[in-house]
Design a protein around this motif. Structure first.
Motif, short mmCIF file in Angstrom:
data_model
loop_
_atom_site.label_atom_id
_atom_site.label_comp_id
_atom_site.label_asym_id
_atom_site.label_seq_id
_atom_site.Cartn_x
_atom_site.Cartn_y
_atom_site.Cartn_z
N GLY A 1 0.83 -1.20 0.00
CA GLY A 1 0.00 0.00 0.00
C GLY A 1 0.86 1.24 0.00
O GLY A 1 2.01 1.22 0.50
N ASP B 1 4.31 6.26 7.10
CA ASP B 1 4.67 6.31 8.53
C ASP B 1 5.43 5.05 8.94
O ASP B 1 6.48 5.12 9.58
N ARG C 1 -0.09 -1.13 -5.92
CA ARG C 1 -0.74 -1.95 -6.96
C ARG C 1 -1.02 -1.13 -8.22
O ARG C 1 -1.21 -1.68 -9.30
N GLY D 1 -5.50 0.21 4.45
CA GLY D 1 -6.66 0.95 4.96
C GLY D 1 -7.26 0.31 6.20
O GLY D 1 -7.08 -0.86 6.47
N TYR D 2 -7.95 1.19 6.96
CA TYR D 2 -8.59 0.77 8.21
C TYR D 2 -10.06 0.41 7.96
O TYR D 2 -10.60 0.73 6.91
N TRP E 1 -14.32 8.88 11.19
CA TRP E 1 -14.13 7.67 10.38
C TRP E 1 -15.29 6.69 10.55
O TRP E 1 -15.59 5.94 9.63
N GLY F 1 -9.04 11.09 4.89
CA GLY F 1 -8.81 12.48 5.29
C GLY F 1 -7.83 12.60 6.44
O GLY F 1 -7.49 11.63 7.10
N VAL F 2 -7.39 13.84 6.66
CA VAL F 2 -6.45 14.12 7.74
C VAL F 2 -7.25 14.56 8.97
O VAL F 2 -8.49 14.63 8.92
P1 NAP Z 1 -5.23 5.07 2.19
O1 NAP Z 1 -4.77 6.47 2.06
O2 NAP Z 1 -6.62 4.76 1.76
O3 NAP Z 1 -4.19 4.14 1.38
C1 NAP Z 1 -4.41 2.78 1.24
C2 NAP Z 1 -3.43 2.22 0.22
O4 NAP Z 1 -3.63 0.80 0.15
C3 NAP Z 1 -3.63 2.74 -1.21
O5 NAP Z 1 -2.38 2.89 -1.81
C4 NAP Z 1 -4.42 1.61 -1.87
O6 NAP Z 1 -4.24 1.54 -3.25
C5 NAP Z 1 -3.78 0.41 -1.22
N1 NAP Z 1 -4.61 -0.78 -1.28
C6 NAP Z 1 -5.91 -0.91 -0.93
N2 NAP Z 1 -6.32 -2.18 -1.13
C7 NAP Z 1 -5.25 -2.84 -1.64
C8 NAP Z 1 -5.05 -4.18 -2.06
N3 NAP Z 1 -6.01 -5.08 -1.97
N4 NAP Z 1 -3.82 -4.52 -2.53
C9 NAP Z 1 -2.83 -3.62 -2.61
N5 NAP Z 1 -2.96 -2.34 -2.22
C10 NAP Z 1 -4.16 -1.96 -1.75
O7 NAP Z 1 -5.16 4.54 3.71
P2 NAP Z 1 -4.13 4.81 4.89
O8 NAP Z 1 -2.75 4.95 4.42
O9 NAP Z 1 -4.46 3.77 5.87
O10 NAP Z 1 -4.58 6.21 5.46
C11 NAP Z 1 -5.89 6.43 6.02
C12 NAP Z 1 -6.14 7.93 6.12
O11 NAP Z 1 -5.33 8.48 7.17
C13 NAP Z 1 -5.79 8.68 4.85
O12 NAP Z 1 -6.75 9.66 4.61
C14 NAP Z 1 -4.44 9.29 5.19
O13 NAP Z 1 -4.14 10.45 4.44
C15 NAP Z 1 -4.61 9.59 6.66
N6 NAP Z 1 -3.29 9.72 7.31
C16 NAP Z 1 -2.67 10.91 7.25
C17 NAP Z 1 -1.40 11.06 7.79
C18 NAP Z 1 -0.71 12.39 7.69
O14 NAP Z 1 -1.37 13.38 7.42
N7 NAP Z 1 0.59 12.44 7.89
C19 NAP Z 1 -0.76 9.98 8.38
C20 NAP Z 1 -1.41 8.75 8.42
C21 NAP Z 1 -2.68 8.63 7.88
P3 NAP Z 1 -5.39 2.03 -4.28
O15 NAP Z 1 -5.25 3.49 -4.39
O16 NAP Z 1 -5.06 1.30 -5.52
O17 NAP Z 1 -6.72 1.62 -3.70
#
Ligand code: NAP
Length: 509
Positions: A163, A170, A208, A334-335, A376, A383-384
């Motif tokens: 992902g 992080d 991916r 993702g969560y 969430w 989102g942030v």
């Molecule tokens: P995310 O932003 O939704 O990213 C999930 C990643 O997993 C994407 O690259 C997605 O690719 C990939 N993915 C999903 N299903 C998959 C699969 N079956 N096989 C391979 N890859 C797959 O989720 P997150 O990183 O958990 O973040 C959650 C939220 O918290 C986000 O809005 C993020 O911006 C926020 N957050 C912000 C900060 C910060 O501001 N510093 C820090 C941590 C988290 P696809 O795009 O192809 O679906």
């Protein structure tokens, strides 16, 4: 809309609208803040959290080396210090109090419970020892009491991160940073000890889709490029875009900036630092391979992008596979939410079904009177932290609309109510408001005491916070986190039992 008395608007000073917020993370605090800001509103807010400590994902999700983001708790602290708000920490909904208790004691309930679990990737080997969700690793290094006992074998040389969202960034950063870089953060003590002995040298990141479709934001990828002991390796040929990605790039400033940064990293290449972070685009994991209970490799398949009917660029496997030797896998895709007993849950989306924050019995179903959701739990894990502010404001607007309707209905004569068919038909107007004993502010305190539940107040939390900060100051860290619930409760008890306590002298087992 008619009102029988002005007082009926948002409660009265003698009988404020009593609101329970379940979850003391960012979305819960923004909901509380928005309620407190309402002019002429008389509200009494009780915030509940399963853990003794408030601040949810700010404490246990935001990376320890992102202290600036954590300073948002100063705003939440102001909310908590408002006389109309009380904190009940260490309360598990479903065990210590039930959904029925909440309905009996509060006019309105807001679920701000976040998304505490992770999505499944559904490939063979996902459940092997050594395959973890990013959620688990993040909670571990952040000192979450439920994850402090986890063990990650950092004696391996190569790790896979699946992902390319900000959580993946992080996790990668924490694995790639030097002890010197981590020492000044509030990372859990035990995590720093483990990372000090880490033998991890290569972190393979699998996306991916292509570089235009990454989910991380630009500061996060730039940060990877600035690490003391890790190089970022990007294959320049991975950054050659197909026509659809080129079109998607137009007008997307974040994607453009990310691509510029990735190009700069590709150009720089390896500079001889001891660790390497290696990006693999258009590559899906297809199997996590284990030998004798340990992970030995991850099998991946090369993808191409295919536009769907909606214009979304999906990925499709080409059948060309390649295995990478890794000993540990972090799935950062993702969560998702976890159901609460008695509260509707949309299993596929992992959220509480709702319409703009009003909880519904099911997706598209009837509104559940007096129950709301934010953050969430309402919209899914996107989102942030700041995104939760307008999100909570949207829910609070509806809460105020509904309470006016319910209060005015209660104050009107039966005849007037009967005549007002629109009002009588409003489903959220039907929940009976608690009255008499259960509407008294001390009713919840009495209930918890009768049940022998040791709840943590905000003043109690401030005892812990002072101890954490003082221990941190002695070591040049923002705080030294207390990570064990029993120890937290013991320290609070000890501090309250001693007239002039010196909490630093109170030691844990
Ligand atoms: P995310 O932003 O939704 O990213 C999930 C990643 O997993 C994407 O690259 C997605 O690719 C990939 N993915 C999903 N299903 C998959 C699969 N079956 N096989 C391979 N890859 C797959 O989720 P997150 O990183 O958990 O973040 C959650 C939220 O918290 C986000 O809005 C993020 O911006 C926020 N957050 C912000 C900060 C910060 O501001 N510093 C820090 C941590 C988290 P696809 O795009 O192809 O679906």
């Amino acid at each position: 809309m008619r009102f029988c008395s002005k007082e009926a608007r948002f409660g009265s000073s003698g009988r404020p609208v009593r609101i329970a917020i379940i979850g003391a993370g960012p979305s819960g605090f923004y909901a509380a803040g928005a309620l407190l800001q309402q002019k002429d509103a008389h509200v009494a807010i009780d915030m509940f959290d399963r853990l003794p400590t408030p601040y949810g994902l700010v404490r246990y999700g935001v990376a320890p080396d992102h202290q600036k983001i954590k300073s948002v708790t100063r705003i939440y602290e102001r909310t908590m210090k408002d006389g109309r708000v009380r904190y009940f920490g260490n309360i598990d909904l479903g065990t210590d109090i039930t959904h029925d208790d909440l309905k009996a004691h509060y006019d309105q309930i807001v679920y701000a419970v976040g998304a505490q679990s992770d999505k499944k990737i559904d490939i063979p080997g996902e459940d092997l020892a050594g395959s973890f969700s990013a959620t688990e690793f993040v909670a571990w290094y952040n000192g979450h009491p439920d994850f402090r006992q986890y063990e990650f074998d950092l004696s391996v040389e190569s790790v896979a991160v699946i992902g390319v969202g900000n959580v993946a960034m992080d996790v990668t950063r924490i694995l790639a940073k030097s002890v010197a870089e981590l020492r000044s953060t509030d990372i859990a003590d035990y995590a720093l000890d483990e990372l000090r002995d880490s033998k991890v040298r290569r972190i393979h990141i699998f996306a991916r889709r292509g570089p235009v479709q990454v989910k991380f934001t630009n500061p996060e990828i730039k940060e990877l490029g600035e690490l003391e002991i890790a190089d970022v390796i990007v294959n320049p040929s991975d950054l050659i875009l197909d026509d659809a990605s080129q079109a998607e790039l137009e007008g997307d400033r974040t994607a453009q900036r990310n691509l510029e940064t990735l190009r700069a990293l590709a150009e720089r290449g390896a500079t001889g630092k001891p660790k390497q972070i290696i990006f693999h685009f258009l590559r899906s994991p297809t199997e996590i391979i284990g030998e004798e209970g340990c992970i030995s490799a991850i099998m991946t398949e090369k993808n191409v992008l295919c536009p769907t009917e909606t214009g979304y660029l999906s990925c499709r496997g080409t059948g060309v596979c390649r295995a990478f030797d890794v000993g540990l896998v972090f799935r950062s895709i993702g969560y998702r939410g976890v159901p609460i007993p008695g509260v509707p849950f949309h299993d596929r989306w992992g959220i509480i079904p709702n319409v703009k924050g009003r909880v519904t019995a099911e997706h598209g179903g009837a509104v559940v009177p007096g129950e709301y959701t934010v953050g969430w739990a309402k919209r899914g894990p996107t989102g942030v932290i700041g995104t939760n502010k307008p999100d909570a404001a949207e829910t609070v607007t509806l809460m105020l609309e509904d309470i006016v309707e319910r209060a005015s209905a209660r104050e009107r004569s039966d005849a007037a109510c009967a005549a007002d068919s629109a009002m009588a038909g409003a489903p959220w107007a039907r929940k009976p408001l608690p009255n008499g004993e259960q509407a008294r502010p001390d009713a919840m305190v009495s209930l918890l005491q009768e049940r022998g539940v040791e709840f943590v107040t905000f003043a109690d939390w401030q005892i812990l916070e002072r101890i954490e900060n003082e221990r941190g100051a002695q070591r040049g860290q923002p705080r030294v986190k207390i990570t064990d619930v029993e120890e937290m409760l013991r320290l609070i008890r000890a501090a309250k039992a001693t007239p002039a306590p010196d909490p630093l002298k109170v030691t844990a087992d």
